[in-house]
Write an enzyme that holds these catalytic residues in place. Structure first.
Site, PDB file in Angstrom:
ATOM      1  NE  ARG A  95      -4.118   1.809   0.906  1.00 32.32           N
ATOM      2  CZ  ARG A  95      -5.106   2.146   0.091  1.00 32.32           C
ATOM      3  NH1 ARG A  95      -5.111   1.764  -1.182  1.00 32.32           N
ATOM      4  NH2 ARG A  95      -6.128   2.842   0.542  1.00 32.32           N
ATOM      5  CB  THR A 368      -9.026  -0.688  -8.181  1.00 30.76           C
ATOM      6  OG1 THR A 368      -8.849   0.543  -7.513  1.00 30.76           O
ATOM      7  CG2 THR A 368      -8.323  -1.777  -7.385  1.00 30.76           C
ATOM      8  CG  ASN A 388      -8.258   6.149  -4.959  1.00 31.48           C
ATOM      9  OD1 ASN A 388      -9.113   5.284  -4.793  1.00 31.48           O
ATOM     10  ND2 ASN A 388      -8.346   7.328  -4.386  1.00 31.48           N
ATOM     11  CG  ASP A 410      -8.488   5.162  -0.525  1.00 28.45           C
ATOM     12  OD1 ASP A 410      -9.529   5.703  -0.941  1.00 28.45           O
ATOM     13  OD2 ASP A 410      -7.986   4.168  -1.080  1.00 28.45           O
ATOM     14  CB  SER A 439      -7.152  -0.308   1.326  1.00 25.94           C
ATOM     15  OG  SER A 439      -7.562  -0.954   0.147  1.00 25.94           O
ATOM     16  CB  SER A 440     -12.557  -1.168   0.395  1.00 26.21           C
ATOM     17  OG  SER A 440     -12.970  -0.059   1.128  1.00 26.21           O
ATOM     18  N   GLY A 463     -13.542  -1.881  -7.075  1.00 23.85           N
ATOM     19  CA  GLY A 463     -14.888  -1.333  -6.848  1.00 23.85           C
ATOM     20  C   GLY A 463     -15.018  -0.484  -5.605  1.00 23.85           C
ATOM     21  N   GLY A 464     -13.903   0.128  -5.163  1.00 27.42           N
ATOM     22  CA  GLY A 464     -13.956   1.074  -4.040  1.00 27.42           C
ATOM     23  C   GLY A 464     -14.585   0.452  -2.815  1.00 27.42           C
TER      24      GLY A 464
HETATM   25  O1  DON Z   1      -7.989   1.016  -1.562  1.00 26.32           O
HETATM   26  C1  DON Z   1      -9.160   1.301  -1.788  1.00 26.32           C
HETATM   27  O2  DON Z   1     -10.083   0.929  -1.093  1.00 26.32           O
HETATM   28  C2  DON Z   1      -9.482   2.134  -3.011  1.00 26.32           C
HETATM   29  N1  DON Z   1      -8.363   2.975  -3.338  1.00 26.32           N
HETATM   30  C3  DON Z   1      -9.846   1.218  -4.131  1.00 26.32           C
HETATM   31  C4  DON Z   1     -10.322   2.001  -5.305  1.00 26.32           C
HETATM   32  C5  DON Z   1     -11.099   1.201  -6.241  1.00 26.32           C
HETATM   33  O3  DON Z   1     -11.328   0.027  -6.099  1.00 26.32           O
HETATM   34  C6  DON Z   1     -11.646   1.918  -7.379  1.00 26.32           C
HETATM   35  N2  DON Z   1     -12.238   0.945  -8.239  1.00 26.32           N
HETATM   36  N3  DON Z   1     -13.029   0.530  -8.818  1.00 26.32           N
END
Ligand code: DON
Length: 562
Positions: A95, A368, A388, A410, A439-440, A463-464
């Site tokens: 990370r 991502t 991100n 984040d 992070s997720s 997917g955030g």
């Molecule tokens: O680490 C995280 O949770 C975010 N930066 C992930 C971002 C993400 O998955 C965007 N995507 N679709």
């Protein structure tokens, strides 16, 4: 621990011990990723004698070139590894880290509000990348081939170009105005305004040189010397705060995964600074207090929504970088605690999030990448990697081809103020020098199935903030012994505590189910589009067969070697 849980644990150990004696190693190599060029390059490395860790370097590096919008050496991520020869499962935490000069209020304007543009579209939003360090670490400690070989495909595509596909064109449009601000990005990714169509070649010669430096000198090729100097000079010229020391100081961390059992299955997933593993453990832990498999569709969906709500509440309150903050991990994953949480679930009514305290607001992500690999020795890799937002912060540093992340967003830039995904965090996720943002991302392994048919799944998705619930739903499909394609294709829904709404893909609920959920007090909100891009592989341990599947929603590609 009660007698019942002791007995369950004992039966479980017995079951897996018996199963382990019968394990047949995979008959094939399998790779599933977001891009056919990456999957094919990974399989070629495996065919050439590399192992899953070599292939992981290849797949990640090719994705970094052909999906410049999702992840690359300007970003970071989490790599779950299982090394067959010593039965070791671990996570490489690559990370991004906040630079040493980062401050808690660095994204606040004079009025004390978060400057959203500063937080996502500028050099200040870039954390110190971890991706190149992860690749060097994998090559040094787990792979069998030199980086010169495993990075060759990525160097080739960076140098000669890759054809733009519809996802590329769509995301370049979404981030057009930001990419236009930075001359190298405008030139490389928008072709200086020339017409782009499906098949238009996107070349990144500067990135090819930087990958060459990484191939030649490993960690030092990126974090020290010429590339590092250029990166720092470029970042500072755009108002950023990186120093050469920040780059030289970057290290990946090998962490023990979150590991837990659910109804005879064992799940290994990402520990902090990801929230994924803890949230999965909490959700499954709450579910085990109910007879889920006997429930009707409406009850099942209601229960899933309620466990999601509670896990995301704890995410907001407790989680951050465990190297910096004390996370009460034992407590919030204990049986007693999860029993208390599940006791607060009414099967008749939605629990208003506000009644659980901590009004926080959370949102969703847009790019991502994730890939899953298994090799013939039984080595496994689940990697979720990110810069991100699509095309990160839009800043490409001249002379390096490196497109930077905006992962600093984040962090919780200000208590109560949402980030790009609407996420609001607590003190645990405040900005501090050297800290990793929460992070997720949830790369996951699961061993499951009846005693005479044990199986191993490798799974994950971008997917955030919705990543965790997507993986949760995918694992539930696997536990139901559904076909692998339905793990990744199943319609999705999501609750993240706040806003207090159930987000869903349009085909997730039929009218009857919608009515049943609304009657219980749920507010339903269509996301208005499909989301996620899940890639998975399965190994049947009784006969060595393997399968792989890529999400129908995007252009990913899963393949098994002959
Ligand atoms: O680490 C995280 O949770 C975010 N930066 C992930 C971002 C993400 O998955 C965007 N995507 N679709």
């Amino acid at each position: 621990m009660t007698f019942r849980t002791n007995l369950t644990a004992f039966c479980f150990i017995l079951l897996t011990t018996v199963a382990q004696a019968d394990i047949v190693t995979p008959k094939h190599n399998a790779v599933a990723s977001a891009h056919p060029l990456a999957t094919k390059a990974g399989l070629e490395i495996l065919q050439a004698g590399g192992n899953a860790f070599d292939a992981a370097v290849t797949v990640a590096s090719v994705l970094g070139v052909v999906e410049p919008y999702s992840a690359g050496i300007g970003g970071g991520g989490f790599w779950m590894l299982h090394q067959a020869k010593n039965n070791k499962t671990l996570m490489i935490d690559a990370r991004e880290k906040a630079p040493a000069a980062a401050t808690r209020d660095m994204f606040l304007n004079k009025k004390g509000a978060v400057d959203r543009d500063l937080a996502i579209n500028t050099a200040l939003s870039a954390g110190i990348p971890g991706q190149a360090a992860a690749m060097a670490h994998l090559a040094e400690h787990y792979g069998t081939l030199p980086l010169g070989k495993t990075l060759a495909a990525a160097i080739h595509y960076a140098d000669t170009g890759f054809p733009a596909n519809k996802v590329y064109l769509q995301l370049a449009k979404v981030r057009h105005s930001v990419l236009q601000r930075y001359p190298a990005s405008k030139r490389l990714f928008l072709l200086d305004g020339a017409e782009m169509d499906i098949g238009t070649l996107i070349r990144q010669p500067g990135l090819a040189d930087t990958l060459q430096a990484l191939a030649k000198d490993g960690f030092a090729g990126f974090y020290k010397g010429d590339v590092a100097k250029r990166l720092v000079k470029g970042v500072q010229a755009y108002g950023g705060i990186w120093t050469e020391q920040d780059l030289a100081d970057y290290t990946v961390v090998e962490r023990d995964p979150i590991r837990f059992n659910y109804q005879g299955a064992t799940i290994w997933s990402a520990p902090p600074p990801s929230s994924g593993g803890v949230a999965l453990q909490q959700m499954f832990g709450m579910m085990s207090q109910f007879k889920y498999s006997d429930m009707n569709e409406a009850d099942k969906t209601h229960l899933l929504i309620e466990v999601m709500r509670r896990a995301y509440r704890d995410r907001a309150e407790y989680l951050g970088d465990s190297d910096f903050v004390k996370i009460p991990l034992n407590r919030i994953t204990s049986e007693e605690y999860l029993q208390d949480l599940s006791d607060s679930i009414s099967m008749a009514h939605a629990t208003p999030s506000s009644s659980l305290g901590l009004p926080k607001q959370v949102g969703s992500g847009t790019h991502t990448t994730h890939f899953s690999i298994i090799d013939k020795q039984g080595n496994q890799v689940a990697a979720t990697l990110s810069i991100n937002l699509p095309f990160g912060n839009g800043v490409t540093i001249e002379g390096t081809g490196v497109l930077l992340n905006n992962e600093m967003d984040d962090f919780s830039a200000k208590p109560g103020s949402p980030n790009a995904y609407g996420l609001i965090g607590s003190e645990a996720n405040a900005i501090e020098p050297g800290k990793r943002p929460l992070s997720s991302m949830t790369p996951t392994f699961m061993e499951f199935g009846p005693k005479d048919n044990r199986q191993l799944a490798v799974i994950g998705t971008p997917g955030g903030s919705r990543i965790i619930t997507m993986v949760f739903l995918g694992l539930l499909e696997a536990l139901d012994q559904k076909g692998i394609q339905s793990w990744v294709d199943r319609p999705r829904f999501h609750h993240q505590f706040a806003p207090d709404v159930v987000q869903y893909e349009d085909d997730a609920f039929d009218p009857k189910l919608k009515a049943a959920l609304e009657k219980r007090g749920h507010t339903l909100k269509s996301v208005g589009r499909e989301y996620g891009d899940m890639h998975t592989v399965r190994w049947y341990q009784k006969n060595g067969e393997v399968e792989a599947a890529s999400d129908k929603r995007r252009l990913g590609y899963a393949e098994i070697s002959p």
